[in-house]
Write an enzyme that holds these catalytic residues in place. Structure first.
Site, short mmCIF file in Angstrom:
data_model
loop_
_atom_site.label_atom_id
_atom_site.label_comp_id
_atom_site.label_asym_id
_atom_site.label_seq_id
_atom_site.Cartn_x
_atom_site.Cartn_y
_atom_site.Cartn_z
CD GLU A 117 -13.52 -46.80 -39.31
OE1 GLU A 117 -13.12 -46.51 -40.45
OE2 GLU A 117 -12.96 -46.38 -38.28
CB CYS A 130 -12.58 -52.67 -30.62
SG CYS A 130 -13.02 -50.98 -30.16
CB CYS A 137 -19.10 -40.07 -30.58
SG CYS A 137 -18.91 -40.33 -28.79
CB CYS A 141 -13.39 -36.98 -25.94
SG CYS A 141 -14.63 -37.62 -24.79
CB CYS A 144 -11.64 -39.05 -29.10
SG CYS A 144 -12.37 -40.53 -29.83
N GLY A 196 -18.88 -44.18 -30.43
CA GLY A 196 -20.08 -43.94 -29.64
C GLY A 196 -19.89 -44.13 -28.14
CD GLU A 197 -20.78 -43.18 -22.90
OE1 GLU A 197 -21.15 -44.27 -22.41
OE2 GLU A 197 -19.68 -42.66 -22.65
CB SER A 228 -15.04 -48.17 -22.84
OG SER A 228 -14.38 -46.94 -22.62
CB SER A 250 -13.06 -42.53 -21.32
OG SER A 250 -13.20 -43.58 -22.23
CG PHE A 251 -10.34 -41.07 -14.77
CD1 PHE A 251 -11.62 -40.88 -14.27
CD2 PHE A 251 -9.27 -40.62 -14.02
CE1 PHE A 251 -11.83 -40.26 -13.04
CE2 PHE A 251 -9.46 -40.00 -12.79
CZ PHE A 251 -10.75 -39.83 -12.30
CG HIS A 252 -8.90 -39.99 -20.91
ND1 HIS A 252 -8.11 -41.10 -21.17
CD2 HIS A 252 -10.11 -40.24 -21.47
CE1 HIS A 252 -8.83 -41.97 -21.87
NE2 HIS A 252 -10.04 -41.49 -22.05
CG ASN A 327 -3.29 -44.62 -30.62
OD1 ASN A 327 -2.17 -45.10 -30.65
ND2 ASN A 327 -4.26 -45.14 -29.86
CB CYS A 370 -7.25 -46.62 -28.43
SG CYS A 370 -8.47 -46.19 -27.20
#
Length: 393
Positions: A117, A130, A137, A141, A144, A196-197, A228, A250-252, A327, A370
Site C-alpha cells: 500500500e 507515503c 515488515c 511493533c 502497528c 516495511g523497515e 523512517s 520510530s521512538f515511542h 490510530n 499511520c
C-alpha cells in the site's frame, strides 16, 4: 508461565525474493550506471550510451512515458530495439480509495502477485506520498497494524520508484512534451513510512532514492524525502553518507523496558546505542534535524514523567518530536491517549525548546493512517488476545 517475548527481527537473508525469472528487463528503478550498462548489453554503441541514457531517462521520469514508440527523438529502429529488450513497468493499481479528507490509498500489486500500500496525503502547501519498502515488515511493533503481517520480501528499486510514478499517474502530474511546465508539485514530498523497515532493504531504497532525487526526472530534493526507521543502528551512518535524506526515528518510549515491548528491535540496539548513533547524523547528512516519532498510547508512554525523560534523552540532538495520536485498528491491544493528555505532553516538550506538533490523523476512514497499512489479501483475522500474546503484553 512466563509471557512470550516478541522476536527481535526475522533474518531477512533467509527470505526468498520470489521474483519471476526471464522476460524483458524493467528500466524503472535502474540507476543511470545500470541503465547505461543495460543499453550497451542490448546493442547500443558505447559512444552513444550516455546520450541515450539522458533521452530515455527524461521520457520515463520527466514525462512519465511508458511506451517506447512515444519517444519521438529516438530513431524508429532504436525504439524497436528497446521494445524488444525492455519494458517500462510500474505496480498495478488493484484498488484506489479516497478518504473524506482527500487522502488517497492505493493497493498495488507487484511481481509475484504480492500487494503493498501507498498513501497520498494532500495538504495546503504540499502533497506527501507515503511509500512502502517491503511486502509486510521484518519488525513486530506491537502497536502497528502493518507489523502484524509477516515479511514476504523486499521491494526492488523499481517497485519503490514505481509507487511515486503511480501516484503521479493518478494525480495527472506528468508534463506534456512541448507544453509549458507547471511548477506546482502535487507530489512534493516522499516519506518512506509505509509497509516495511527501509534500512533492512538498504541497497534498493538507496538506488530508488537516487532515481527520485535525480534533477532531470522526478527531481525531488533530498530535503523533501524522509526515511523512517525503527533504529537499525549499523545502517544509519550509511544512510547519511549514501542517501543524505532527512531521518525520522520510530521512538515511542523513554525506557528500554517499554520500548522492548513497543519496538522489539530495541532488544538488539537499545535507546542509548541508538541515540549515540543519531548524534552524528545531522552533521554527516547536512540535515537540519532528526524527527522523533512518538505514538501516544493511553497509560503506556504518555505521562508527564515520560515527556520529561524524553526531553532529557534527546538533549543535544537537533530534533523535533512528532506526537502521533494512536490510530486504532481491529484487535489493537492499545487505546489512543486522551486529547488533554496529548496536549499536556506536547506542552512539556515545547517548553523545553523542541517543536512538538501533534499529527492530525488522516485517512482513518479508509485505514490509511499511520500504522494502519496492511495489504488486503494478507489482512489478519486475529483476536485482540492473540495479538497481545504475540506482542508479549
Amino acid at each position: 508461565m512466563t509471557k512470550p517475548e516478541a522476536p527481535i527481527t526475522q533474518d531477512v537473508l533467509t527470505i526468498p525474493r520470489k521474483l519471476p525469472e526471464g522476460g524483458k528487463r524493467n528500466l524503472v528503478g535502474l540507476t543511470r550506471e545500470e541503465l547505461r550498462a543495460a543499453l550497451i548489453e542490448a546493442g547500443t554503441p558505447e559512444r552513444q550510451a550516455k546520450m541515450r541514457v539522458g533521452q530515455i531517462w527524461q521520457w520515463i521520469y520527466h514525462f512519465g512515458i511508458r511506451d517506447f514508440a512515444e519517444m519521438t527523438n529516438l530513431a524508429k529502429d532504436y525504439r524497436a530495439l528497446l521494445a524488444e529488450n525492455f519494458e517500462i513497468a510500474v505496480p498495478e493499481v488493484v484498488t484506489r480509495q479516497v478518504s473524506l479528507d482527500g487522502t488517497r490509498k492505493y493497493l498495488l500489486r507487484i511481481a509475484g502477485g504480492h500487494e503493498v500500500e501507498a498513501v497520498y496525503i494532500p495538504e495546503e502547501n504540499r502533497g506527501t506520498l507515503c511509500i512502502s519498502s517491503q511486502v509486510g515488515c521484518t519488525l513486530t511493533c506491537s502497536f502497528c497494524h502493518t507489523g502484524t503481517q509477516k515479511l514476504v520480501r523486499n521491494l526492488t528499486a523499481g517497485e519503490i520508484v514505481g509507487q511515486v510514478m503511480v501516484a503521479r499517474d493518478d494525480l495527472g502530474e506528468w508534463p506534456k512534451p512541448g507544453e509549458p511546465k507547471d511548477e506546482t508539485r502535487l507530489v512534493s514530498n516522499v516519506v518512506l513510512m509505509g509497509m516495511g523497515e527501509p534500512l533492512y532493504n538498504f541497497d534498493n531504497v538507496r538506488d530508488a532514492m537516487a532515481v527520485v532525487m535525480d534533477g532531470e526526472g522526478l527531481s525531488l530534493s533530498r530535503r523533501r524525502i524522509t526515511l523512517s526507521t525503527s533504529g537499525v543502528v549499523p545502517e544509519i551512518a550509511k544512510t547519511a553518507e549514501e542517501i543524505g535524506c532527512l531521518l525520522a526515528i520510530s521512538f515511542h518510549a523513554t525506557t528500554d523496558a517499554v520500548r522492548d515491548k513497543l519496538v522489539p528491535i530495541n532488544k538488539r540496539w537499545n535507546i542509548e546505542t541508538l541515540l549515540n548513533t543519531l548524534r552524528d547524523y545531522p552533521r554527516l547528512s547536512n540535515s537540519e534535524r532528526i524527527t522523533f516519532e512518538y505514538v501516544m498510547l493511553k497509560g503506556v508512554n504518555d505521562s508527564d514523567e515520560d515527556a520529561r525523560r524524553l526531553v532529557k534523552l534527546i538533549s543535544g540532538i537537533p530534533a523535533k518530536i512528532n506526537l502521533i495520536p494512536f490510530n486504532e485498528w481491529p484487535g489493537a491491544p492499545y487505546q489512543r491517549s486522551d486529547w488533554e493528555r496529548i496536549e499536556a505532553f506536547a506542552d512539556i516538550i515545547y517548553k523545553a525548546g523542541y517543536a512538538s506538533p501533534i499529527r492530525t490523523p488522516r485517512g482513518e476512514d479508509i485505514m490509511a493512517a499511520c500504522g494502519q497499512l496492511k495489504s488486503a489479501t494478507e489482512r489478519a483475522r486475529k483476536s485482540r488476545a492473540e495479538i497481545a500474546s504475540e506482542a508479549g503484553l
